[in-house]
Structures are given as structure tokens and as C-alpha cells.
Design an enzyme around this catalytic site. Structure first.
Site, PDB file in Angstrom:
ATOM      1  N   GLU A   1       0.521  -2.541  12.635  1.00  0.00           N
ATOM      2  CA  GLU A   1       0.765  -3.990  12.548  1.00  0.00           C
ATOM      3  C   GLU A   1       1.120  -4.627  13.886  1.00  0.00           C
ATOM      4  OE1 GLU A   1       3.694  -4.211   9.459  1.00  0.00           O
ATOM      5  OE2 GLU A   1       2.167  -4.188   7.890  1.00  0.00           O
TER       6      GLU A   1
ATOM      7  N   LYS B   1       2.310   1.095  16.046  1.00  0.00           N
ATOM      8  CA  LYS B   1       3.533   1.144  15.243  1.00  0.00           C
ATOM      9  C   LYS B   1       3.589   2.396  14.368  1.00  0.00           C
ATOM     10  CE  LYS B   1       5.987  -1.665  11.802  1.00  0.00           C
ATOM     11  NZ  LYS B   1       5.881  -2.771  10.845  1.00  0.00           N
ATOM     12  N   GLN B   2       2.443   2.762  13.800  1.00  0.00           N
ATOM     13  CA  GLN B   2       2.428   3.851  12.818  1.00  0.00           C
ATOM     14  C   GLN B   2       1.014   4.420  12.741  1.00  0.00           C
ATOM     15  OE1 GLN B   2       3.145   0.401  10.153  1.00  0.00           O
ATOM     16  NE2 GLN B   2       2.411   1.789   8.581  1.00  0.00           N
TER      17      GLN B   2
ATOM     18  N   TRP C   1       0.840  -1.206   0.000  1.00  0.00           N
ATOM     19  CA  TRP C   1       0.000   0.000   0.000  1.00  0.00           C
ATOM     20  C   TRP C   1       0.872   1.252   0.000  1.00  0.00           C
ATOM     21  CZ3 TRP C   1      -2.029   2.552   4.999  1.00  0.00           C
ATOM     22  CH2 TRP C   1      -1.105   2.413   6.033  1.00  0.00           C
ATOM     23  N   ASP C   2       2.172   1.063   0.252  1.00  0.00           N
ATOM     24  CA  ASP C   2       3.125   2.173   0.191  1.00  0.00           C
ATOM     25  C   ASP C   2       2.942   2.952  -1.117  1.00  0.00           C
ATOM     26  OD1 ASP C   2       3.949   0.128   1.941  1.00  0.00           O
ATOM     27  OD2 ASP C   2       6.026   0.809   1.931  1.00  0.00           O
TER      28      ASP C   2
END
Ligand code: BGC
Length: 770
Positions: A490, A603-604, A347-348
Site C-alpha cells: 500500500e 510495506k508487505q 482480504w485478511d
């Protein structure tokens, strides 16, 4: 840690390493990687060292090493190495002393330079290595060594150079030992073939030495070299050039050629450039790079010159890694600069890199979205194998039709010592709405109706169909939910109702309903075609029933949107110590994933990314509360996180904080931490750099299919100039702290955009006081 990376105001296009440290080879191999989108190569030194990762990749040439491993981009036989013997002793910087060491990459034209003086016993030599991958000729690479004898006596030099197939991807050997030999008496040619995908490579090398030497060919298993032996007189300077090319049987411009013809093409190319010297070849490549720089240049007047360098760094790498020549290929999470993530696309691409291409190179963006169209078969395969309908996109993608290629097992768990299962390929399902979102953004920014009708609408319906089949009915609550997923964070596996996943699935489904209505109302010629595939009346009914009943997590009393059903009940952990560390994943030296799963650690960007991408759904107060809640719990262990936080905090008026995130984000690869980039450069974070500048501080966004421009400069910036394409028009923006000026050539169509809720029309120039 030594401060090796050097950035200098006087060299505004250069990233440099001063001083050689063998333990940090990976850093410059990646951050100074070379490429032209067709091929990419790490900037390993010419002489070999333990710990080096000598990788060259050709985009799209995936191969399976064996059935227990997933497909990956194979590391091609090496063409850069030079083995240099000086009076019979092997040249290496680990011996003798080195002065004036500098390794630099000129971002403007992709020229890598490494120079130093080497003193060993009673010998002193000045070395200068130059190297580039041609942007003008996609198959071509060239290097030049200049040697100057600073000793008062003659030196015997032996250079061994050629093509070396004794390389692998960390042990996985992807090539058969193909035919090899000398063509026309002077071109070394080797023809390795990938073991399973049967892709034929043709690698050819031509050497040019400025003085005569004795020459001796040497073959080894999987390798062919020439040895050049000559005497270098005191104060004599010689140059040794190597020109190398790679062709493959999947090159789309040469598809129907026979192997013999391909071999001849490769030789002819090197023969044709025989008369051109190194500088001329470099000039061709520099000119092609210049065209890239001329398209929507960005100028930042900042107190910190590194800000300007950062956008050059990002654009350089984005173009070095994007396969602009072929829509069957996409951008790997490490581009073409390392073995990390095996060359797979995530998905980056859609969420982090595609916006750059949509707004500045729509032709390249078109290839990237077409790749997803070509991936529909693979996405259907994945959906069927999981018992769903429609298109379920793979979390990791290689060749379009491959479907899911995420590996199943990852690194060892620090508590159990057992390999950790990678669940993303099974349950990180938001990729499907990310792809749909990317497609819609491409259509909105470019206005490419042909793509929309021929491909885009089909993807948007197919993905909506997947979500409709994916939802689970909760009879107790009388709503549809999405259980057992991984969201963008994640660190939380097997959660129910991840907000990002549910909201984006809901968007995908409701957009599909509007689309069906629109196609019907306008009697669109593609209605018939799509109806045949989807049965649109039935699909619309299903989407309507399910999308109105999908569970969309609502704010708690404190105004927090729960990341998932269980997150807010988990334990808290103070993350200060981990956030201060340089390396990512330091948390995992103390806890395993199972333990982190039980804590409110993110995580993000997850809920916050949702709030950025769908900003109209949430008011500012709610965003502020969620920002203050989630950011302290976020480790930013993924390089995708910081840019989202920078843009969102700029939107929320936290400009100092935003600039702080910006600084951290630009240092993910460019920073002093010398182990950051070993597995390759962080492709998404490069897209993030452009986004922070143009979408964040520059304020350009597509909201509900409308262009919105609301800049806000950080206080260290006096001026920002940028440009972008919108519906075929080229727009230039100049931003000062209190003024925005937009300029467009007068002859095109007028553009409407929103600024602070007000609609403006741009025909030629619009100036707005900020
Ligand atoms: C991130 C993912 C990302 C992947 C590839 C992971 O560490 O968590 O969001 O897609 O890296 O960059």
C-alpha cells in the site's frame, strides 16, 4: 521499556502480565480479549483509568454514526465496570501500593484472572477478579470478584455496578438512550438501539453477593447501576458475582421474537442459571472450548516453548472472533477486540484466515465464503458505480449488501498536516481476485460440491466478468493492462500493472474459462442458470480474448518480476534503522506517503505473496532472486507480511531465516512491545501463525487443486503433529526431521496427494522418508 509480558514453560496455556503500568493498558485489553464469535470484549480493568478502551462488540451490528462517517461496529454499553469505594475512597491502582500483580488469560478456556494485594493508608486487601465470555451460551458473560480483608479491622465497602451506556467509539455515539429498569425486582435491563441501523439491544445484568448488603439503585443518563454497601470484617472473604447477557434484534436464532419476548428470554436465561455457581458456568464454557482444542490439535516439540504457546494463542483468538453462528457476518481485521478498522473485513479473511478454517473447521469456512455470496449485490453496486460490470468486491466490508465501506480520509500527513486520502476503497482492486481465490481454495480443500454449484461458481464467473470489464486496452503495446491501482504494497499508490493484481486477475479469468467449458461439457444443470445471468458463450469469448492479451510482467535480465511499471526505477533507501524499531510505521516519522511512493520501499509481501500463492508459475531460482531483492526493501509494517515471508523462505530452503520470521510473526501481539495491539489484535497474523506451522513447516498446500504435503522442520523443532480435514476425511500428520507419517481412519475414501512431484495414496497410513 519494562518487561511486562510473562510466558512460562510451567504454564503452557497462559499469557500473563506481571506488574501494572497504566500507560500500557491497551496491550492486555487486546491480547487478553475475550469472546465467543457472537460477542467480543476487551479485557479492560474493572476499575476505570484514563487511557483505557473499554469496548464490547456484538458481531454484525454495524451502525453509521452520521453520514460523514462509514459504518462501524458500535461499542456496546459497558457491563464489566465496578466502581469500588473503600472506606469512602475510590479504589484505584494509581493510589497506594500494589504487590503480586498478575493479569493472566488462560487460553484453554478463556478465563481472565487478575489478582494482587493492594495497600492503601492502613488498609490491606487482596483482590481477585475472574471473568469469562461463555463459549457454551453465546449471550452470556460472567465475572467474579473475591475480596479478602487482610487488615486487622473492619472496612466499609461500596460497590457500584450495572450497565453503563456512557461509552462511545472514540466519541461517536451509536445508541439511543433506551428504556431501562429492574425486571422481576433484581435484573437490571437496558435497551439501547443503534441510531441508524435500528438494531435493538437487550442487555441484562444480575448481581450475586455472598453477604447481605444494603442495596440502592441509581440511574444516570444512559446508565443504570446498583450500589451495594457492606462491612468487611478482618480476614473475611466475600465474593461479588456479575452475570450479564446481550441479545439483539438481529440474532438469527431469535429473529421473529417480539421485543417483549426477547426481554423475557434474556431474563429467563439469567434466572435459569441462578442455581449454577460461577465454577459450573465456567465448566460449561471450558467443555465447549475443549471441543475446539480436540479438533486437530497441534503439538510442537521445540527448544522454544513459546512456539507451542503461539499456536494456542492464535487458535484461541481465531475462535473468540469468528462469527461461527451467522453467515451474514465476517471477521474484522481486529476481530472483536478493538475499534481499529471499525470491525470491517478485508482480504485478511480469504488470504490469511480462511485457510485455517478450510482445513480445520470447514463448517465455519462455509459461513465465511457464503458471506461473500451474500455480498454479491454490494459488489455489483460497487462495479456499476465505477463503470464496470460483474462483481467488484469492496476493499472493506461490513454488512454483506453494504458494498464499499472504506473510509475516505485517514491520518494527517506529517509534511502537509492535511488528512491523507485513503485510496484503497477506490483502487485497491486485488480484493476481487483474493475473494475468488478464497472461494476456489474452499472448494478445493473441502470438496463441497453443493456450495460450488449453488454459490461458488457464480462468484468465480462474476469476479472474472469484473476483470474483463476492468482491463484497459493499450493500443501501442497491443495488450490489456490494469492502470491506477494499489497492490498489496500500500506504499505504492496509483501504479500501473501491479504484478500481483495482473497475475491474480489473469488467474480469475482463465479459471472462469475452464469452468464454463467444464459446465458445458458435463451438461451441468447449473449451466442454464448461470447462462441466463452471464450469457456464457459471450462471456467466454470476451475472457478468452482478454486473458490471452493481458500484460503479465516478466522477469528483468536480473530475474526480478517488477512489482509494477515504475517500481524498479525508483530511488533506494537503506531501511536497516526502521526495520530494527519495534513499532510499525516509524518510517512515517521521517517521510510522508508521497515520498515513500517515490522509493523502492515495500510495506508487505507483494510480488513474494504472488509467488507463494501461485507457486507453480515461478521456478525456485526466480523465487530466490526475487526474495533476495524484495525482502530487504520490505518494512513488514503490515502484520500480514511476516507469515508470507516465513512460509516462502521455508519453501526456498532458508529454514533459519524462516524461523526468524516465524519468531517475529508470533511476537506481533504476544511480544514485549507494549503498544503493538492498542487498536485490537491482528487477526490476519493469527491466521498467519497457523499457516506458518501447518502450511509452512508442515508443508500442506493446495496447488492447482491438488493436495501437496512437503514438510520441512526448523532445526529447533524435533517433532510436529498436526491434523486437517480434506474432502470430508480427517488426516493426522506426524513430522520428524527425516520422516513424515500420515494417518487416516481406514473406512473413508482414499486420498491422493503429491510429495516432491510423486503421487501417493493414503488409505490408512503412509510413511515418507524426508
Ligand atoms: C494492510 C492491509 C490489510 C489491512 C487490515 C493494512 O495495514 O496493509 O493489507 O488488509 O491493514 O489488516
Amino acid at each position: 521499556m519494562p518487561a511486562l509480558m510473562n510466558y512460562n514453560k510451567e504454564k503452557p496455556w497462559v499469557i500473563e502480565q506481571k506488574g501494572f503500568e497504566q500507560q500500557y493498558l491497551g496491550k492486555t485489553e487486546s491480547v487478553m480479549a475475550l469472546g465467543n464469535g457472537y460477542l467480543g470484549t476487551r479485557s479492560s480493568e474493572e476499575e476505570s483509568y484514563i487511557g483505557e478502551k473499554r469496548d464490547t462488540f456484538v458481531a454484525g451490528t454495524f451502525n453509521n454514526f452520521d453520514e460523514n462517517e462509514v459504518t462501524e461496529l458500535p461499542n456496546v454499553p459497558d457491563m464489566w465496570a465496578l466502581e469500588i469505594l473503600i472506606n469512602g475512597e475510590l479504589f484505584s491502582l494509581s493510589q497506594g501500593s500494589v504487590t503480586n500483580y498478575s493479569k493472566q488469560l488462560n487460553l484453554k478456556n478463556g478465563l481472565l484472572t487478575r489478582s494482587f494485594i493492594w495497600t492503601f493508608k492502613d488498609i490491606q486487601l487482596q483482590f481477585k477478579f475472574l471473568r469469562f465470555v461463555s463459549m457454551a451460551r453465546k449471550h452470556l458473560m460472567a465475572s467474579q470478584l473475591t475480596l479478602n480483608n487482610l487488615t486487622q479491622k473492619t472496612i466499609n465497602i461500596q460497590i457500584k455496578s450495572g450497565i453503563n451506556g456512557q461509552v462511545s467509539n472514540e466519541g461517536s455515539q451509536h445508541f439511543t438512550d433506551g428504556e431501562k429498569g429492574l425486571m422481576n425486582g433484581k435484573f437490571i435491563q437496558m435497551m439501547p438501539r443503534t441510531t441508524h441501523s435500528n438494531i435493538q439491544f437487550i442487555q441484562t445484568v444480575h448481581h450475586l453477593l455472598s453477604k447481605s448488603a444494603t442495596e440502592r439503585p441509581e440511574t444516570e443518563r444512559r446508565a443504570f447501576f446498583m450500589n451495594y454497601n457492606f462491612i468487611l470484617n478482618s480476614e473475611e472473604i466475600i465474593s461479588f458475582e456479575k452475570r450479564a447477557s446481550i441479545y439483539t434484534s438481529i440474532d438469527n436464532d431469535l429473529k421473529d421474537k417480539s421485543l417483549t419476548a426477547l426481554r423475557q428470554t434474556a431474563v429467563a436465561e439469567l434466572q435459569n442459571i441462578d442455581k449454577k455457581d460461577f465454577d459450573e458456568l465456567l465448566a460449561e464454557s471450558t467443555n465447549t472450548w475443549q471441543k475446539i482444542w480436540d479438533k486437530h490439535p497441534i503439538t510442537i516439540q521445540s527448544k522454544n516453548f513459546k512456539d507451542q504457546l503461539a499456536i494456542r494463542f492464535a487458535k484461541y483468538h481465531l475462535h473468540a472472533m469468528v462469527p461461527a453462528h451467522d453467515e451474514h457476518m465476517n471477521i474484522g481485521a481486529k476481530g472483536l477486540s478493538g475499534e481499529g478498522y471499525k470491525g470491517h473485513a478485508f482480504w485478511d479473511t480469504e488470504i490469511f484466515m480462511l485457510p485455517y478454517f478450510n482445513f480445520t473447521h470447514p463448517d465455519i469456512a462455509k459461513n465465511l465464503v457464503t458471506y461473500r455470496y451474500l455480498g454479491l449485490d454490494g459488489a455489483h453496486k460497487k462495479a456499476i458505480s465505477n463503470g464496470y460490470r460483474g462483481a467488484q468486491y469492496p476493499w472493506e466490508a461490513a454488512k454483506p449488501a453494504d458494498g464499499e465501506v472504506t473510509p475516505i480520509w485517514g491520518a494527517a500527513d506529517i509534511v502537509t498536516g492535511q488528512a491523507t486520502k485513503i485510496w484503497s476503497g477506490f483502487i485497491e482492486q486485488h480484493i476481487t481476485s483474493d475473494v475468488a481465490f478464497g472461494i476456489k481454495q474452499y472448494i478445493d480443500v473441502t470438496g463441497d460440491d453443493d456450495f460450488e454449484e449453488e454459490k461458488g461458481d457464480e462468484i468465480l464467473l462474476d469476479t472474472a466478468q469484473f476483470w474483463a470489464s476492468r482491463l484497459e486496452y493499450n493500443s501501442k503495446q497491443n495488450y490489456y493492462e490494469i492502470d491506477n491501482v494499489i497492490g498489496p504494497d500500500e506504499y505504492k499508490e496509483h501504479v500501473n500493472n501491479n504484478s500481483y493484481t495482473n497475475y491474480t486477475a489473469h488467474w480469475n479469468m482463465t479459471y472462469a474459462i475452464q469452468l464454463i467449458e467444464h459446465l458445458k461439457k458435463n451438461k451441468s444443470p447449473i449451466y442454464k442458470k448461470l447462462n441466463k445471468k452471464f450469457n456464457l458463450v459471450k462471456l467466454k469469448e470476451e475472457l478468452e480474448e482478454k486473458s490471452t492479451k493481458i500484460f503479465l510482467p516478466q522477469p528483468t535480465k536480473a530475474g526480478i518480476i517488477p512489482q509494477d511499471d515504475s517500481y524498479l526505477n525508483k530511488k533506494l533507501l537503506d531501511l536497516t534503522k526502521y526495520k530494527e524499531k519495534d513499532g510499525v510505521d516509524s518510517l512515517f516519522h521521517d517521510y510522508n506517503l508521497e515520498q515513500v511512493n517515490q522509493m523502492q520501499i515495500t510495506k508487505q509481501a507483494d510480488v513474494l505473496l504472488l509467488m507463494l500463492l501461485f507457486e507453480g508459475l515461478f521456478d525456485k531460482e526466480l523465487k530466490l532472486k526475487n526474495f533476495d531483492y524484495y525482502e530487504p526493501k520490505t518494512t513488514h509494517d503490515s502484520s500480514l507480511s511476516l507469515s508470507t515471508h516465513a512460509i516462502l523462505s521455508a519453501d526456498l530452503g532458508k529454514l533459519d531465516k524462516s524461523y526468524d520470521f516465524f519468531n517475529k510473526a508470533i511476537n506481533i501481539d504476544m511480544g514485549e512491545y507494549m503498544k503493538s495491539s492498542d487498536a485490537g489484535i491482528h487477526a490476519a497474523s493469527l491466521g498467519g501463525i497457523w499457516q506458518m506451522i501447518v502450511m509452512g513447516f508442515g508443508g500442506v498446500r493446495m496447488i492447482d487443486s491438488k493436495l501437496r504435503i512437503e514438510p520441512h522442520l526448523p532445526k529447533d523443532w524435533q517433532h510436529l503433529d498436526y491434523g486437517f480435514d480434506y474432502h470430508g476425511e480427517s488426516i493426522h500428520a506426524e513430522v520428524e526431521p527425516d520422516k513424515l507419517t500420515l494417518i487416516k481412519a481406514d473406512d473413508g475414501q482414499s486420498i491422493t496427494f503429491l510429495h516432491n512431484g510423486k503421487e501417493y495414496t493414503l488409505q490408512n497410513t503412509v510413511t515418507i522418508t524426508l
